[in-house]
Enzyme design. Structure first.
Site, PDB file in Angstrom:
ATOM      1  N   LYS A 279       5.561  25.907  29.486  1.00  0.00           N
ATOM      2  CA  LYS A 279       6.586  25.526  30.457  1.00  0.00           C
ATOM      3  C   LYS A 279       6.841  24.017  30.403  1.00  0.00           C
ATOM      4  O   LYS A 279       5.969  23.249  29.973  1.00  0.00           O
ATOM      5  CB  LYS A 279       6.136  25.893  31.877  1.00  0.00           C
ATOM      6  CG  LYS A 279       6.060  27.372  32.166  1.00  0.00           C
ATOM      7  CD  LYS A 279       5.547  27.590  33.582  1.00  0.00           C
ATOM      8  CE  LYS A 279       5.452  29.074  33.912  1.00  0.00           C
ATOM      9  NZ  LYS A 279       6.773  29.710  34.046  1.00  0.00           N
ATOM     10  N   ARG A 353       4.261  40.732  33.710  1.00  0.00           N
ATOM     11  CA  ARG A 353       4.480  42.160  33.436  1.00  0.00           C
ATOM     12  C   ARG A 353       3.373  42.727  32.543  1.00  0.00           C
ATOM     13  O   ARG A 353       3.091  43.912  32.588  1.00  0.00           O
ATOM     14  CB  ARG A 353       5.865  42.347  32.802  1.00  0.00           C
ATOM     15  CG  ARG A 353       6.032  41.702  31.461  1.00  0.00           C
ATOM     16  CD  ARG A 353       7.494  41.441  31.111  1.00  0.00           C
ATOM     17  NE  ARG A 353       8.041  40.346  31.903  1.00  0.00           N
ATOM     18  CZ  ARG A 353       9.308  39.934  31.836  1.00  0.00           C
ATOM     19  NH1 ARG A 353      10.153  40.535  31.015  1.00  0.00           N
ATOM     20  NH2 ARG A 353       9.740  38.934  32.561  1.00  0.00           N
TER      21      ARG A 353
END
Length: 498
Positions: A279, A353
């Site tokens: 990130k 996920r």
């Protein structure tokens, strides 16, 4: 904060402060009228001079009001009477609590709980009052060496009901509101803790403390346990982290042994660097909030156990950090999930996920009635819904409706998003059963579509709380959502609310 319920007249209350409402255009509520009569028009004179008009968001503190037994009277603006709704009630109550916090009053008697709200009964008003009061009073100053606020906190709050025959319903609602507030506070505390303290092992310790306090069943699975189960998607996320991953399972048995449990699954990424798909540095500190799904389901468990609801509830928390190192999962790696389905990991920052899919497969062994997962899953959901509503996906419309209704009841709202087959096409991979991302468009939907592939054996809903779990900026911090929504849904399932 200590709460109590009573019925009485405002001028007879021996309190540090009595709180009453004023509608716009100087329209006094019943309790304000009673105070005005007892004071020989003192309040009415002040209002007529223009000190208070009743506009929403305004307040006026009065001292030594004649004919009363209290030290202060706080007038709170309610806005237009014909337009007074749930959000206006909540805003007025929150304003009153924050105003009182600036005075040093240690107790207060609230007559705002008497004010009628369209389509909401006394139980709703009392429940919301307790939640809002605790929320507005919340502070996270665990790591400050000095307390900036020298004022004494508000310690006792009395909520007034208009009729004595409402006392029983109000007392029950107060207990529910306090339990929800307690669960929300735990959720906020866990979210606000720094990641060097709140790591997977710490979450496991907090779960064990909950289990000890409320006599819950507790299982903590470590890396070796997960390897035996074939949880390779979850373990792929954990590969670059020094902190060991945990799979936390709590069981609350409030109903008959044969009743199928409701299962809450919470994403517990205690810090998310993005892994190899790193990130940007800006605001990466906020990635400590990537475990707010885990915090929310633990907070909900605390609320349910505190209320001793007649349901069976299981909480599952897959907990790990997502870190880059020489052993970290790479974009292009393929793993086999616990379900046997293979996943091409195209972006290591789509890690939530991956840990959830194995936890959702693990949930099958408990033969659930319903499974709801809660996750700060996608920035795309923030783009779609902002910070107002959580994204709601479900494989059964009636489940979605129940959750939407619970959100409307509590003001912890969600919005029903599609799970159409056309979106599933975006997850195709030439090398595996699926990719872990579906491209730029509809990111919140394709993330939910990914999870739906692991939930074929039960009724399932997914709450994407990326936009609602925390606030940025000057008021940065965890919000405690969606504990109110989840707890109210469970109250409905337990038959404890209308």
């Amino acid at each position: 904060m200590e709460f109590s319920i009573k019925s009485g007249s405002p001028e007879k209350q021996r309190s540090s402060c009595v709180v009453v409402g004023i509608f716009e255009h100087r329209r006094l509520t019943l309790s304000a009228e009673l105070l005005d009569n007892a004071s020989n028009g003192f309040i009415g004179d002040i209002i007529r001079r223009g000190d208070m008009n009743g506009k929403a968001g305004t307040s006026l503190m009065l001292h030594n009001v004649p004919g009363t037994l209290c030290d202060r009277v706080l007038l709170v603006g309610l806005g237009k009477e014909k337009e007074f709704r749930e959000k206006d009630f909540s805003a007025a109550f929150r304003l009153a609590i924050k105003t009182l916090a600036e005075t040093g009053a240690q107790d207060a008697t609230f007559f705002l709980s008497e004010i009628a709200v369209r389509k909401r009964d006394i139980a709703w008003r009392i429940r919301q009052a307790a939640i809002i009061a605790q929320d507005a009073s919340y502070r996270f100053d665990h790591f400050k060496s000095k307390n900036d606020d020298a004022r004494r906190p508000l310690r006792k709050l009395t909520l007034i009901v208009e009729r004595r025959n409402e006392l029983t319903a109000a007392e029950n609602a107060l207990q529910q509101g306090q339990a929800i507030a307690e669960g929300s506070a735990l959720t906020r505390d866990l979210g606000n803790l720094p990641p060097n303290i709140c790591h997977p092992g710490y979450l496991a310790e907090q779960a064990q403390e909950l289990a000890d306090e409320f006599k819950l069943g507790c299982e903590i699975l470590d890396r070796a346990d997960m390897e035996k189960l074939g949880m390779n998607a979850l373990l792929a996320v954990a590969r670059g982290a020094q902190q060991a991953p945990k799979l936390i399972v709590l069981h609350y048995k409030g109903a008959k042994a044969g009743d199928k449990p409701i299962i809450l699954v919470g994403k517990g990424v205690t810090f998310d660097t993005g892994g190899i798909s790193l990130k940007p540095a800006a605001e990466m500190d906020e990635m400590k909030y990537d475990m707010c799904g885990a915090a929310a389901v633990l907070g909900t468990m605390k609320a349910v156990a505190r209320m001793a609801l007649p349901i069976n509830l299981t909480v599952i928390v897959p907990a790990t950090e997502n870190m880059p190192d020489g052993n970290a999962t790479r974009p292009g790696d393929i793993v086999t999930s616990m379900s046997g389905q293979t996943i091409e990991i195209l972006n290591t920052d789509a890690e939530g996920r991956l840990i959830l899919c194995d936890a959702l497969t693990y949930a099958e062994r408990f033969m659930p009635d319903t499974v709801i997962d809660v996750a700060t899953l996608t920035g795309a959901c923030v783009v779609a819904l902002g910070h107002v509503a959580s994204g709601l996906f479900a494989n059964k419309d009636s489940l979605a409706r129940d959750l939407l209704e619970a959100g409307e009841e509590t003001g912890d709202r969600a919005w029903h998003m599609p799970l159409w087959d056309e979106y599933q096409e975006l997850l195709k991979s030439p090398f595996a059963d699926m990719g872990n991302i579906g491209g730029r468009w509809g990111g919140a939907i394709t993330a939910a579509c990914f999870l739906s592939r692991f939930t074929k054996k039960y009724d399932w809903a997914h709450l994407d709380i990326a936009g609602t779990a925390w606030k940025s900026g000057a008021d940065k911090g965890a919000t405690g959502r969606p504990v109110p929504l989840l707890t109210h849904y469970l109250l409905q399932r337990a038959g404890q609310v209308n």
